[in-house]
Design a protein around this motif. Structure first.
Motif, PDB file in Angstrom:
ATOM      1  N   HIS A   6       9.922  19.164   1.023  1.00 51.53           N
ATOM      2  CA  HIS A   6      11.046  19.729   1.773  1.00 51.53           C
ATOM      3  C   HIS A   6      11.822  18.640   2.507  1.00 51.53           C
ATOM      4  CE1 HIS A   6      10.941  24.185   1.590  1.00 51.53           C
ATOM      5  NE2 HIS A   6       9.709  23.959   1.145  1.00 51.53           N
ATOM      6  N   SER A  63      13.660  16.459  -0.383  1.00 52.35           N
ATOM      7  CA  SER A  63      13.947  17.247  -1.582  1.00 52.35           C
ATOM      8  C   SER A  63      14.908  16.556  -2.545  1.00 52.35           C
ATOM      9  CB  SER A  63      14.520  18.604  -1.181  1.00 52.35           C
ATOM     10  OG  SER A  63      14.755  19.405  -2.321  1.00 52.35           O
ATOM     11  N   ASP A  64      14.418  16.325  -3.759  1.00 51.26           N
ATOM     12  CA  ASP A  64      15.183  15.759  -4.869  1.00 51.26           C
ATOM     13  C   ASP A  64      15.706  14.352  -4.606  1.00 51.26           C
ATOM     14  OD1 ASP A  64      14.932  17.861  -6.794  1.00 51.26           O
ATOM     15  OD2 ASP A  64      16.290  19.056  -5.576  1.00 51.26           O
ATOM     16  N   SER A  76       9.947  15.882  -7.816  1.00 48.27           N
ATOM     17  CA  SER A  76      11.297  16.285  -8.218  1.00 48.27           C
ATOM     18  C   SER A  76      11.496  15.994  -9.699  1.00 48.27           C
ATOM     19  CB  SER A  76      12.350  15.533  -7.409  1.00 48.27           C
ATOM     20  OG  SER A  76      13.644  15.770  -7.949  1.00 48.27           O
ATOM     21  N   ASN A 129       8.182  23.586  -9.664  1.00 51.46           N
ATOM     22  CA  ASN A 129       8.966  22.422  -9.270  1.00 51.46           C
ATOM     23  C   ASN A 129       9.942  21.973 -10.346  1.00 51.46           C
ATOM     24  OD1 ASN A 129       7.919  21.809  -6.562  1.00 51.46           O
ATOM     25  ND2 ASN A 129       5.971  21.578  -7.640  1.00 51.46           N
ATOM     26  N   HIS A 174      14.011  23.558  -9.739  1.00 56.31           N
ATOM     27  CA  HIS A 174      14.969  22.520  -9.339  1.00 56.31           C
ATOM     28  C   HIS A 174      15.856  22.076 -10.499  1.00 56.31           C
ATOM     29  CE1 HIS A 174      13.762  21.503  -5.137  1.00 56.31           C
ATOM     30  NE2 HIS A 174      12.756  22.276  -5.512  1.00 56.31           N
ATOM     31  N   SER A 193      22.291  29.557  -7.469  1.00 58.04           N
ATOM     32  CA  SER A 193      22.116  29.174  -6.069  1.00 58.04           C
ATOM     33  C   SER A 193      22.820  30.168  -5.158  1.00 58.04           C
ATOM     34  CB  SER A 193      22.679  27.773  -5.812  1.00 58.04           C
ATOM     35  OG  SER A 193      22.030  26.806  -6.600  1.00 58.04           O
ATOM     36  N   ASP A 211      20.631  19.798  -2.223  1.00 63.08           N
ATOM     37  CA  ASP A 211      19.629  19.343  -3.185  1.00 63.08           C
ATOM     38  C   ASP A 211      19.853  20.099  -4.486  1.00 63.08           C
ATOM     39  OD1 ASP A 211      18.621  21.889  -2.777  1.00 63.08           O
ATOM     40  OD2 ASP A 211      16.781  21.236  -1.777  1.00 63.08           O
ATOM     41  N   SER A 237      17.817  22.571  -5.709  1.00 62.68           N
ATOM     42  CA  SER A 237      16.988  23.781  -5.760  1.00 62.68           C
ATOM     43  C   SER A 237      17.768  24.940  -6.369  1.00 62.68           C
ATOM     44  CB  SER A 237      16.489  24.145  -4.362  1.00 62.68           C
ATOM     45  OG  SER A 237      17.567  24.338  -3.463  1.00 62.68           O
ATOM     46  N   GLN A 285      13.424  29.132  -5.316  1.00 61.70           N
ATOM     47  CA  GLN A 285      13.395  27.845  -4.636  1.00 61.70           C
ATOM     48  C   GLN A 285      14.645  27.597  -3.791  1.00 61.70           C
ATOM     49  OE1 GLN A 285      10.994  24.886  -4.699  1.00 61.70           O
ATOM     50  NE2 GLN A 285       9.908  26.822  -4.706  1.00 61.70           N
ATOM     51  N   ASN A 286      15.803  28.015  -4.257  1.00 54.30           N
ATOM     52  CA  ASN A 286      17.022  27.804  -3.481  1.00 54.30           C
ATOM     53  C   ASN A 286      16.966  28.580  -2.164  1.00 54.30           C
ATOM     54  OD1 ASN A 286      20.141  28.974  -3.053  1.00 54.30           O
ATOM     55  ND2 ASN A 286      19.991  26.778  -3.439  1.00 54.30           N
ATOM     56  N   HIS A 315      14.301  26.870   0.166  1.00 54.67           N
ATOM     57  CA  HIS A 315      14.709  25.602   0.774  1.00 54.67           C
ATOM     58  C   HIS A 315      15.733  25.813   1.889  1.00 54.67           C
ATOM     59  CE1 HIS A 315      12.935  22.155  -1.534  1.00 54.67           C
ATOM     60  NE2 HIS A 315      12.489  23.191  -2.225  1.00 54.67           N
TER      61      HIS A 315
END
Length: 249
Positions: free
Chosen positions: A67, A70-71, A78, A176, A180, A185, A191, A193, A209-210, A213
């Protein structure tokens, strides 16, 4: 049929432990529980994950890093800084083992209130334990398919065994990688996510995930009216029965 039922039970019980105990509790502390219940869920996680048992402490450290970074290149898993899925999994494994065996020291902010039961982690992470669990899985398949020749079984089902052996890491890799790279979104999180599914039955809500995050302390990973997080109703039931106590928003 026995093999399919066994596979689905292992898949979803292992995944529930990862989502409920390792992710929402160990990493994010979305709720509290007594020490006795914490020890219970430690052992329940060990029983359900079996040969692929993941330490709640090491998992929490990696996820908090995920977190925070992230990315970016510091993100421990990632897909945007890995050659392929297997490269990402190998990188994650190495970082996980470094924190599990305390060869690397985590930043203090990633260690706050992480659950820690070293004896359970030593047992669950030992080669003896992993081999014994793996032997049990093979035995269930062997007796169901070869010895008793139960209905709706076939020798090709033996190819499911590697998934049993690596169930925990496979779940993490799906979340993961897909979470990602693929999907839609709801928020701009700066990021990569994504929400991969709107009815996330496959991964019990982990593929939002979006949403997660954006709202990392929210126990319900679904945000829109058309999204559904299957783990959240279980969290609410455990709260009603006072097994856990949800944190106030």
């Amino acid at each position: 049929m026995v093999i399919i039922i066994f596979f689905l039970l292992h898949w979803y019980l292992s995944l529930f432990c990862q989502s409920f105990f390792l992710h929402r509790y160990a990493a994010h502390k979305m709720f509290t529980m007594t020490r006795n219940w914490e020890r219970f869920f430690y052992m329940f996680t060990y029983a359900c994950q079996g040969s692929s048992y993941l330490s709640p402490r090491a998992y929490a450290i990696l996820h908090r890093m995920h977190h925070a970074y992230s990315d970016t290149e510091k993100d421990p898993h990632s897909p945007h800084h890995a050659k392929n899925l297997f490269d990402m999994m190998w990188k994650t494994k190495n970082i996980y083992n470094a924190y599990l065996h305390e060869k690397d020291k985590a930043e203090p902010r990633f260690l706050k209130n992480v659950p820690d039961w070293k004896k359970m982690d030593r047992v669950g992470g030992s080669y003896v334990s992993r081999i014994l669990w793996g032997t049990l899985y093979v035995a269930i398949y062997f007796f169901s398919i070869t010895v008793f020749e139960l209905p709706y079984t076939h020798w090709a089902m033996y190819f499911l065994l590697p998934i049993h052996f690596l169930m925990g890491p496979i779940h993490g890799a799906i979340v993961n990688w897909s979470g990602h790279k693929y999907g839609y979104s709801n928020f701009d999180n700066k990021d990569k996510s994504r929400n991969s599914l709107i009815l996330d039955i496959l991964m019990l809500g982990e593929l939002f995930q979006n949403n997660h995050h954006k709202l990392p302390s929210r126990p319900n990973f679904a945000v829109k009216w058309f999204e559904f997080d299957p783990t959240y109703p279980v969290v609410r039931i455990l709260h009603v029965f006072r097994i856990i106590r949800l944190q106030k928003a």
